[in-house]
Design an enzyme around this catalytic site. Structure first.
Site, PDB file in Angstrom:
ATOM      1  N   SER A  37     -15.997  65.574-127.803  1.00 32.24           N
ATOM      2  CA  SER A  37     -17.465  65.389-127.267  1.00 32.24           C
ATOM      3  C   SER A  37     -17.540  64.838-125.989  1.00 32.24           C
ATOM      4  CB  SER A  37     -18.053  64.480-128.366  1.00 32.24           C
ATOM      5  OG  SER A  37     -19.356  64.921-128.431  1.00 32.24           O
ATOM      6  N   HIS A  47     -19.490  70.834-130.180  1.00 32.58           N
ATOM      7  CA  HIS A  47     -20.298  70.785-131.359  1.00 32.58           C
ATOM      8  C   HIS A  47     -21.038  72.028-131.499  1.00 32.58           C
ATOM      9  CE1 HIS A  47     -18.971  66.671-131.772  1.00 32.58           C
ATOM     10  NE2 HIS A  47     -19.607  66.371-130.575  1.00 32.58           N
TER      11      HIS A  47
END
Length: 243
Positions: A134, A170
């Protein structure tokens, strides 16, 4: 032993719930260690938790995951101060640097204060594998879409730029991610952008994307480019190897 070329593994994964512990390293983190080429001793992994504020309770979970894996895990805490005056030497003693998720905007600001970009570049060029999830993925690129500022995504473009692309994370689990990346690429705010679904990772040798991998049965990876005649974003899926 070090990786034979500068290597980055940029991901939307790497951790899973443990059987007897809160946390275990999933296949992507194990792959980062494999990429380092370490053998004949315990791998040394440096975990960087800047993006979540160096939360000690989380670091305890990561340390425990390292014990289960048979690795030596240390933490590069910048709150309240770095662990040493010689960050370059300290980081360079590890096989892998793994950067956790959280606020990429805050991560980049704190790293700039401490000159960590130069430290990490030197480690990368010396064969320490750089990786993360991330925020710990976006940081290696020119930038990407982030919720660092609020639930409405904004694009940061002050990443370390070791990889001359944008990055999307994501991609399959957060509905705003794909349209935000497409808009940024179509408008020229981001260059060619490489994206991962949850559980997927992208392996780079130098600045070249060499492979997409996944620790899930699913989990795709994509390249988004700007079509100059139309001024729109075009997305192409990548072949993904299951770990």
């Amino acid at each position: 032993m070090a990786a034979d070329q500068p290597t980055i593994l940029a991901t939307s994964g790497g951790f899973r719930v443990g059987h007897r512990t809160d946390l275990e390293f999933h296949e992507l983190v194990h792959h980062a260690v494999d990429l380092s080429g370490v053998h004949g001793r315990r791998p040394r992994l440096c975990h960087v938790g800047t993006a979540s504020g160096d939360q000690r309770w989380w670091h305890a979970n990561v340390t425990e995951a390292g014990q289960l894996a048979g690795w030596d895990v240390s933490h590069l805490n910048l709150f309240t101060m770095p662990p040493t005056d010689d960050l370059r030497g300290w980081v360079g003693e590890h096989d892998v640097v793994w950067v956790g998720g959280g606020s990429v905007a805050n991560l980049l600001a704190v790293w700039e204060v401490h000159g960590l970009g130069d430290v990490l570049r030197a480690a990368w060029l010396d064969g320490v594998v750089l990786g993360g999830v991330s925020a710990g993925s976006i940081c290696w690129f020119v930038g990407g879409a982030t919720d660092s500022f609020g639930p409405e995504l904004r694009v940061v473009t002050n990443g370390l730029g070791f990889l001359p692309y944008g990055n999307g994370v994501h991609y399959d689990s957060e509905a705003r991610r794909r349209p935000a990346i497409h808009e940024a690429v179509a408008s020229g705010v981001l260059p060619e952008t490489h994206c991962t679904d949850d559980g997927a990772g992208l392996v780079y040798r130098g600045a070249e994307l060499v492979e997409a991998v996944s620790e899930r049965a699913g989990g795709g990876a994509y390249v988004v480019v700007r079509d100059n005649p139309s001024g729109t974003a075009q997305e192409e899926p990548l072949d993904v190897r299951r770990l």
